[in-house]
Design an enzyme around this catalytic site. Sequence first.
Site, PDB file in Angstrom:
ATOM      1  N   TYR A   1      83.915  86.726 -20.759  1.00 50.24           N
ATOM      2  CA  TYR A   1      82.631  86.730 -20.763  1.00 50.24           C
ATOM      3  C   TYR A   1      82.275  85.770 -22.062  1.00 50.24           C
ATOM      4  CZ  TYR A   1      77.746  88.536 -21.012  1.00 50.24           C
ATOM      5  OH  TYR A   1      76.416  88.618 -21.191  1.00 50.24           O
TER       6      TYR A   1
ATOM      7  N   PHE B   1      60.268  64.545 -11.747  1.00 42.15           N
ATOM      8  CA  PHE B   1      60.922  64.839 -10.974  1.00 42.15           C
ATOM      9  C   PHE B   1      60.348  66.367 -10.462  1.00 42.15           C
ATOM     10  CE2 PHE B   1      64.267  67.221  -9.092  1.00 42.15           C
ATOM     11  CZ  PHE B   1      64.630  66.709  -7.911  1.00 42.15           C
ATOM     12  N   THR B   2      60.630  66.672  -9.124  1.00 43.84           N
ATOM     13  CA  THR B   2      59.768  67.894  -8.788  1.00 43.84           C
ATOM     14  C   THR B   2      59.745  69.029  -9.484  1.00 43.84           C
ATOM     15  OG1 THR B   2      61.705  68.378  -7.131  1.00 43.84           O
ATOM     16  CG2 THR B   2      59.751  66.975  -6.223  1.00 43.84           C
TER      17      THR B   2
ATOM     18  N   ASP C   1      66.728  62.938 -18.911  1.00 44.20           N
ATOM     19  CA  ASP C   1      67.380  63.690 -17.937  1.00 44.20           C
ATOM     20  C   ASP C   1      68.425  62.997 -17.300  1.00 44.20           C
ATOM     21  OD1 ASP C   1      68.029  64.699 -15.260  1.00 44.20           O
ATOM     22  OD2 ASP C   1      66.041  65.105 -14.798  1.00 44.20           O
TER      23      ASP C   1
ATOM     24  N   LYS D   1      75.119  67.125  -9.984  1.00 43.55           N
ATOM     25  CA  LYS D   1      75.363  65.663  -9.732  1.00 43.55           C
ATOM     26  C   LYS D   1      76.395  65.129 -10.916  1.00 43.55           C
ATOM     27  CE  LYS D   1      70.640  65.612  -8.214  1.00 43.55           C
ATOM     28  NZ  LYS D   1      70.074  64.605  -6.925  1.00 43.55           N
TER      29      LYS D   1
ATOM     30  N   ARG E   1      60.766  62.610   0.649  1.00 45.56           N
ATOM     31  CA  ARG E   1      60.410  62.326  -0.537  1.00 45.56           C
ATOM     32  C   ARG E   1      58.939  61.623  -0.605  1.00 45.56           C
ATOM     33  NH1 ARG E   1      63.689  65.346  -4.122  1.00 45.56           N
ATOM     34  NH2 ARG E   1      61.951  66.802  -2.937  1.00 45.56           N
TER      35      ARG E   1
ATOM     36  N   PHE F   1      57.770  71.932  -0.277  1.00 41.96           N
ATOM     37  CA  PHE F   1      58.591  71.450   0.624  1.00 41.96           C
ATOM     38  C   PHE F   1      59.969  72.232   0.900  1.00 41.96           C
ATOM     39  CE2 PHE F   1      61.843  69.938  -2.800  1.00 41.96           C
ATOM     40  CZ  PHE F   1      61.071  70.250  -3.891  1.00 41.96           C
TER      41      PHE F   1
HETATM   42  N1  F0G Z   1      66.538  66.140 -12.606  1.00 40.25           N
HETATM   43  C1  F0G Z   1      67.033  65.190 -11.533  1.00 40.25           C
HETATM   44  C2  F0G Z   1      66.756  63.937 -11.924  1.00 40.25           C
HETATM   45  C3  F0G Z   1      67.223  65.815 -10.461  1.00 40.25           C
HETATM   46  O1  F0G Z   1      67.720  65.028  -9.255  1.00 40.25           O
HETATM   47  C4  F0G Z   1      67.410  67.105 -10.356  1.00 40.25           C
HETATM   48  C5  F0G Z   1      67.899  67.564  -9.051  1.00 40.25           C
HETATM   49  C6  F0G Z   1      67.116  67.821 -11.125  1.00 40.25           C
HETATM   50  C7  F0G Z   1      66.644  67.591 -12.348  1.00 40.25           C
HETATM   51  C8  F0G Z   1      67.254  69.547 -11.031  1.00 40.25           C
HETATM   52  O2  F0G Z   1      68.552  69.742 -11.218  1.00 40.25           O
HETATM   53  O3  F0G Z   1      68.828  70.839  -8.730  1.00 40.25           O
HETATM   54  O4  F0G Z   1      70.762  71.018 -10.385  1.00 40.25           O
HETATM   55  O5  F0G Z   1      68.457  72.221 -10.868  1.00 40.25           O
HETATM   56  N2  F0G Z   1      67.941  67.067  -7.802  1.00 40.25           N
HETATM   57  C9  F0G Z   1      68.292  67.375  -6.650  1.00 40.25           C
HETATM   58  C10 F0G Z   1      68.175  66.295  -5.607  1.00 40.25           C
HETATM   59  C11 F0G Z   1      67.791  68.760  -6.118  1.00 40.25           C
HETATM   60  O6  F0G Z   1      68.510  66.865  -4.329  1.00 40.25           O
HETATM   61  O7  F0G Z   1      67.769  65.483  -5.687  1.00 40.25           O
HETATM   62  P1  F0G Z   1      69.128  71.337 -10.329  1.00 40.25           P
END
Ligand code: F0G
Length: 482
Positions: free
Chosen positions: A80, A132-133, A223, A266, A389, A455
């Site tokens: 832990y 980003f979303t 990012d 990623k 997208r 989405f």
């Molecule tokens: N920033 C970027 C540029 C991303 O592409 C993503 C995730 C995140 C932040 C958030 O990271 O999913 O680990 O919480 N992109 C995924 C996609 C969801 O399918 O493009 P996460």
Amino acid sequence: MPSVKMFTGVGIPLEMHKVRIVQKLRLIPIEDRLKAIAEAGNNTFLLQNRDVYLDMLTDSGVNAMSDHQLASMITADDSYAGSETFTRLADKLTEIFGTKYFLPAHQGRAAEHILAKTYVTEGSVVPTNFHFTTTKALITLYGGSVDEVLIDEGLKTTSTYPFKGNSDIAKLRTVIEKTGPKKIPFMRLEAGTNLVGGQPFSLENMKEVRKVCDEYGIMLVLDASLLQDNLYFIKIREESCKHKTIREITREIADLCDIIYFSARKLGAARGGGIITNSEKAYRNMRVLVPLFEGFLTYGGMSVREMEAMAVGLEETMDEEVINQGPQFIEYMVNELDRKGIPVVTPAGGLGCHLNAREFIPQVPQDQYPAGALGAAMYIAGAVRGMERGTLSEQRNPDGSERLAEMELLRLAMPRRVFTLSQVKYAIDRITWLYENRALVGGLKFVEEPPVLRFFFGRLEPVSDWQTKLAAKFRADLGDSL
Ligand code: F0G
């Protein structure tokens, strides 16, 4: 330009790995696909993976791990607090990025949450090359907003410009002057700009952004979720970086940042995420939130096995022959489609191949979600799952009106080292068939619309019986074939 070594004389990208573990796939018949997409509310996020042949939804958490990553998972130190695995990962991050401090988080958006909660207040404005979303949703949650400063070229779907993720320095200055630097908690730069087609920024442009941030005393936050593709593009497309190693480029980028955060789903081909910095102050400001939201400071919601795999994955990211695989397969797919006159985002970026739904199916108006409709059609045409997208991925304006997206893209992601070239060719074949029958595709409307990140689990239905007609054409053309 592709690195010549990776291509044979006939322009085929070469897999620089061999397959040693496989997962069996199913390709279900068209009738079942019609049923499955209806049950999923025409939302590809709601499809069951067993009903999907090529899962091109995302590259997040689905990249193939290497033998060394898998082997490292066995050596994970499961505790832990004070786990040795954490120390190995933290040391690797320091070695690669030159940063002293590491805050672990369970994924990228968790890192974004910590950043937003620490720095964003009512009325804050965050300039960014492009949003980003999840980033935008979290900044909005804490009363802030994002202001995009992407170069105009970045929003052109077809282009030969190599760095469509660049920031427009004049736009950045205007945002700062208009807002006042006090209301700007940080400038956010996104590597491999996700929502405009996985497009990179150049090192030179990043240096200019840094200069402006310095002038006004604004923090620069990177990012780095899609950094690996961006690194590769800097290496092969930026003249002044041709002779630098990936490691050197990474270090130069890191040295320009105050804070870096990433999704390790990623970057590092594992799971999890985190925040790294050289600023003790930033570290202390954010640190309190990790045990509250994520877990103790030496795991932050991640399994130790994933942390071991991430440390190895990050090291492998420094190898050009590892990180060129995604971009080269994407480039092959984009160029093949482009050659046939099918509207795709050019130049090829990282992350995936992006179909331009507005040109693919111009008959579908933007408020009937062309990119979402193309996603449903693509599944019917070949059990290929992409991700919308476009307008569906936007949030409504505060007054409830639709915010129409700048681009309507269907993203067909290329999880790294997962698909063979024949699978990519199958996707190209299905897209070509769909393009020939594009007149049959109609729009979608909401049946159930969640208020945030709609989405992910919103449900829609076709505005007419276009899907039945598309399936009938499939049967007429392909008979009993799947
Ligand atoms: N920033 C970027 C540029 C991303 O592409 C993503 C995730 C995140 C932040 C958030 O990271 O999913 O680990 O919480 N992109 C995924 C996609 C969801 O399918 O493009 P996460």
